[in-house]
Scaffold this motif. Structure first.
Motif, PDB file in Angstrom:
ATOM      1  N   ILE A 295      -4.546   5.315  -6.038  1.00 54.71           N
ATOM      2  CA  ILE A 295      -4.730   5.908  -4.713  1.00 54.71           C
ATOM      3  C   ILE A 295      -5.759   5.114  -3.894  1.00 54.71           C
ATOM      4  O   ILE A 295      -5.524   4.807  -2.717  1.00 54.71           O
ATOM      5  CB  ILE A 295      -5.165   7.385  -4.840  1.00 54.71           C
ATOM      6  N   ILE A 296      -6.898   4.781  -4.506  1.00 52.01           N
ATOM      7  CA  ILE A 296      -7.947   4.073  -3.767  1.00 52.01           C
ATOM      8  C   ILE A 296      -7.489   2.689  -3.315  1.00 52.01           C
ATOM      9  O   ILE A 296      -7.598   2.359  -2.122  1.00 52.01           O
ATOM     10  CB  ILE A 296      -9.241   3.997  -4.607  1.00 52.01           C
ATOM     11  N   PRO A 297      -6.954   1.827  -4.214  1.00 50.50           N
ATOM     12  CA  PRO A 297      -6.476   0.527  -3.715  1.00 50.50           C
ATOM     13  C   PRO A 297      -5.344   0.657  -2.703  1.00 50.50           C
ATOM     14  O   PRO A 297      -5.217  -0.183  -1.803  1.00 50.50           O
ATOM     15  CB  PRO A 297      -6.018  -0.205  -4.980  1.00 50.50           C
ATOM     16  N   ALA A 298      -4.532   1.716  -2.805  1.00 50.60           N
ATOM     17  CA  ALA A 298      -3.451   1.920  -1.835  1.00 50.60           C
ATOM     18  C   ALA A 298      -4.021   2.163  -0.449  1.00 50.60           C
ATOM     19  O   ALA A 298      -3.577   1.564   0.542  1.00 50.60           O
ATOM     20  CB  ALA A 298      -2.568   3.094  -2.268  1.00 50.60           C
TER      21      ALA A 298
ATOM     22  N   GLY B 273       0.823  -1.213   0.000  1.00 52.50           N
ATOM     23  CA  GLY B 273       0.000   0.000   0.000  1.00 52.50           C
ATOM     24  C   GLY B 273       0.851   1.254   0.000  1.00 52.50           C
ATOM     25  O   GLY B 273       0.548   2.221  -0.703  1.00 52.50           O
ATOM     26  N   GLY B 274       1.935   1.250   0.784  1.00 49.62           N
ATOM     27  CA  GLY B 274       2.829   2.411   0.810  1.00 49.62           C
ATOM     28  C   GLY B 274       3.491   2.648  -0.531  1.00 49.62           C
ATOM     29  O   GLY B 274       3.628   3.791  -0.981  1.00 49.62           O
ATOM     30  N   ALA B 275       3.906   1.552  -1.180  1.00 46.83           N
ATOM     31  CA  ALA B 275       4.544   1.686  -2.490  1.00 46.83           C
ATOM     32  C   ALA B 275       3.553   2.234  -3.530  1.00 46.83           C
ATOM     33  O   ALA B 275       3.897   3.114  -4.331  1.00 46.83           O
ATOM     34  CB  ALA B 275       5.090   0.333  -2.946  1.00 46.83           C
ATOM     35  N   LEU B 276       2.323   1.695  -3.511  1.00 44.80           N
ATOM     36  CA  LEU B 276       1.311   2.185  -4.454  1.00 44.80           C
ATOM     37  C   LEU B 276       0.984   3.652  -4.203  1.00 44.80           C
ATOM     38  O   LEU B 276       0.845   4.442  -5.141  1.00 44.80           O
ATOM     39  CB  LEU B 276       0.037   1.339  -4.336  1.00 44.80           C
ATOM     40  N   LEU B 277       0.863   4.002  -2.924  1.00 44.19           N
ATOM     41  CA  LEU B 277       0.536   5.389  -2.600  1.00 44.19           C
ATOM     42  C   LEU B 277       1.658   6.316  -3.019  1.00 44.19           C
ATOM     43  O   LEU B 277       1.420   7.422  -3.522  1.00 44.19           O
ATOM     44  CB  LEU B 277       0.265   5.509  -1.098  1.00 44.19           C
ATOM     45  N   GLY B 278       2.900   5.869  -2.798  1.00 45.61           N
ATOM     46  CA  GLY B 278       4.042   6.694  -3.203  1.00 45.61           C
ATOM     47  C   GLY B 278       4.063   6.963  -4.698  1.00 45.61           C
ATOM     48  O   GLY B 278       4.391   8.070  -5.144  1.00 45.61           O
ATOM     49  N   GLY B 279       3.698   5.923  -5.483  1.00 48.50           N
ATOM     50  CA  GLY B 279       3.660   6.122  -6.932  1.00 48.50           C
ATOM     51  C   GLY B 279       2.470   6.939  -7.387  1.00 48.50           C
ATOM     52  O   GLY B 279       2.538   7.657  -8.389  1.00 48.50           O
ATOM     53  N   ALA B 280       1.372   6.862  -6.634  1.00 45.90           N
ATOM     54  CA  ALA B 280       0.142   7.545  -7.049  1.00 45.90           C
ATOM     55  C   ALA B 280       0.158   9.034  -6.749  1.00 45.90           C
ATOM     56  O   ALA B 280      -0.527   9.815  -7.419  1.00 45.90           O
ATOM     57  CB  ALA B 280      -1.066   6.893  -6.379  1.00 45.90           C
ATOM     58  N   ILE B 281       0.906   9.449  -5.718  1.00 45.01           N
ATOM     59  CA  ILE B 281       0.857  10.856  -5.311  1.00 45.01           C
ATOM     60  C   ILE B 281       2.085  11.637  -5.789  1.00 45.01           C
ATOM     61  O   ILE B 281       2.404  12.681  -5.231  1.00 45.01           O
ATOM     62  CB  ILE B 281       0.716  10.987  -3.783  1.00 45.01           C
ATOM     63  N   VAL B 282       2.762  11.104  -6.806  1.00 43.51           N
ATOM     64  CA  VAL B 282       3.875  11.872  -7.381  1.00 43.51           C
ATOM     65  C   VAL B 282       3.327  13.204  -7.886  1.00 43.51           C
ATOM     66  O   VAL B 282       2.332  13.244  -8.609  1.00 43.51           O
ATOM     67  CB  VAL B 282       4.515  11.094  -8.552  1.00 43.51           C
TER      68      VAL B 282
ATOM     69  N   LEU C 255      -5.504  -1.017   1.022  1.00 45.74           N
ATOM     70  CA  LEU C 255      -4.482  -1.900   1.578  1.00 45.74           C
ATOM     71  C   LEU C 255      -3.968  -1.384   2.911  1.00 45.74           C
ATOM     72  O   LEU C 255      -3.744  -2.161   3.850  1.00 45.74           O
ATOM     73  CB  LEU C 255      -3.324  -2.029   0.587  1.00 45.74           C
ATOM     74  N   LEU C 256      -3.792  -0.060   3.017  1.00 47.49           N
ATOM     75  CA  LEU C 256      -3.290   0.508   4.262  1.00 47.49           C
ATOM     76  C   LEU C 256      -4.293   0.327   5.398  1.00 47.49           C
ATOM     77  O   LEU C 256      -3.919  -0.034   6.520  1.00 47.49           O
ATOM     78  CB  LEU C 256      -2.962   1.995   4.058  1.00 47.49           C
ATOM     79  N   PHE C 257      -5.564   0.578   5.113  1.00 47.01           N
ATOM     80  CA  PHE C 257      -6.587   0.380   6.141  1.00 47.01           C
ATOM     81  C   PHE C 257      -6.705  -1.108   6.502  1.00 47.01           C
ATOM     82  O   PHE C 257      -6.919  -1.463   7.669  1.00 47.01           O
ATOM     83  CB  PHE C 257      -7.939   0.912   5.671  1.00 47.01           C
ATOM     84  N   GLY C 258      -6.582  -1.974   5.489  1.00 48.44           N
ATOM     85  CA  GLY C 258      -6.598  -3.406   5.762  1.00 48.44           C
ATOM     86  C   GLY C 258      -5.436  -3.828   6.643  1.00 48.44           C
ATOM     87  O   GLY C 258      -5.583  -4.699   7.508  1.00 48.44           O
ATOM     88  N   SER C 259      -4.281  -3.201   6.441  1.00 50.17           N
ATOM     89  CA  SER C 259      -3.116  -3.506   7.268  1.00 50.17           C
ATOM     90  C   SER C 259      -3.361  -3.130   8.717  1.00 50.17           C
ATOM     91  O   SER C 259      -2.995  -3.863   9.642  1.00 50.17           O
ATOM     92  CB  SER C 259      -1.885  -2.759   6.734  1.00 50.17           C
TER      93      SER C 259
END
Length: 239
Positions: free
Chosen positions: A215-218, A119-128, A221-225
Motif C-alpha cells: 500500500i505505501i509504495p503504491a 501504482g494502480g496495479a500495486l494498490l489494486g493487489g494490496a486492497i483486496v 508511486l501515485l503521488f510521484g505520478s
C-alpha cells in the motif's frame, strides 16, 4: 561567465544581457564598441533595447563577447527572443530549445503514466478485501475393531460403562483440519483398521491479502505520478 549568468535565476532583456556580459569582461562601452567594430551610439541603443542587431552584427557580438546563441536562447526573455528570430543561429537555438522542452515534457508524461499504472496495479493487489474461510475440525479417538460400533469410543465418556477402561487404553487420537465439509461424521479405512471421525468444531478465519504491505509504495508511486504530470504541464505552459 555563462554559469554566473545562469545563477541569477531570472530571464533578462537582450540589452541587459549585452551590458552585463560587457561589464563582466571589464570593458567600457567605448572599448567594447571598438572591439566589435560598431559605433558606441549603436551599442548604447542595443544595450537599452532601442535597437536589435542584424545577423551580421549579432555574429560580431557573439565572436567578441564570447557567448553562443544557445546561451542567449536560455537566458533571454521569450518576447525578446522573438525580436532576434531573424538571426539564424538564434532561430536554430530556439528550435533546439523547444525540441528539448518537448522531449523533457514527453519523458515526464511517460514517467507519470508508468508510475500511475504500476501504482494502480500495486494498490489494486494490496486492497483486496479479506476473505472469510471456514475450517472443519474432525477427531477420531482411535481404531475400531471389525465388529465394533462406530460409537464404541463413546464409552470413555461414561465411567460406569463396562468398556470404559478398555477404550481408554486404546485411545489413539487423530485430528483432521479440512477445508471442505464432510458431514457430521465419516469413516475412513486404512491398513490398520477403521477410524470414525466426528465434527468437533468449524471456526471461521479471515484471510488477509499477502500484498497489503504494498500500500505505501503504491501511494508513493501515485503521488510521484501526479508530480510528473504537474512538471510536464508546467513545462508545456512555458513552451
Amino acid at each position: 561567465m555563462k554559469l554566473a549568468l545562469l545563477e541569477e535565476g531570472f530571464e533578462m532583456r537582450f540589452g541587459e544581457y549585452l551590458r552585463e556580459t560587457r561589464d563582466r569582461r571589464g570593458w567600457s562601452q567605448p572599448v567594447a564598441a571598438q572591439q566589435v567594430g560598431i559605433e558606441q551610439s549603436y551599442l548604447s541603443k542595443l544595450e537599452t533595447g532601442k535597437s536589435y542587431p542584424s545577423e551580421e552584427i549579432f555574429d560580431k557580438l557573439q565572436s567578441t563577447y564570447g557567448f553562443d546563441a544557445g546561451e542567449v536562447a536560455g537566458l533571454i526573455d521569450g518576447d525578446e527572443l522573438q525580436k532576434l528570430k531573424e538571426v539564424r543561429s538564434v532561430r536554430i537555438a530556439i528550435l533546439d530549445q523547444n525540441q528539448t522542452a518537448q522531449d523533457s515534457n514527453r519523458n515526464w508524461m511517460l514517467a507519470g503514466l508508468t508510475g500511475l499504472m504500476i501504482g494502480g496495479a500495486l494498490l489494486g493487489g494490496a486492497i483486496v478485501p479479506d476473505t472469510a474461510e471456514r475450517q472443519y475440525m474432525y477427531r477420531s479417538e482411535g481404531f475400531l475393531q471389525p465388529d465394533e460400533s462406530l460409537t464404541a469410543y463413546h464409552a470413555i465418556l461414561s465411567p460406569d460403562d463396562g468398556r470404559h477402561a478398555e477404550m481408554l487404553s486404546r485411545i489413539n487420537q487423530d485430528n483432521l483440519h479440512l477445508d471442505q465439509y464432510r458431514g457430521e461424521s465419516f469413516v475412513e479405512t486404512s491398513s490398520q483398521g477403521r477410524r470414525f471421525y466426528e465434527l468437533i468444531a468449524h471456526p471461521e478465519t479471515n484471510s488477509h491479502s499477502p500484498l497489503r504491505f504494498l500500500i505505501i509504495p503504491a501511494f508513493m508511486l501515485l503521488f510521484g505520478s501526479v508530480g510528473c504530470f504537474f512538471i510536464a504541464l508546467q513545462g508545456r505552459q512555458k513552451s
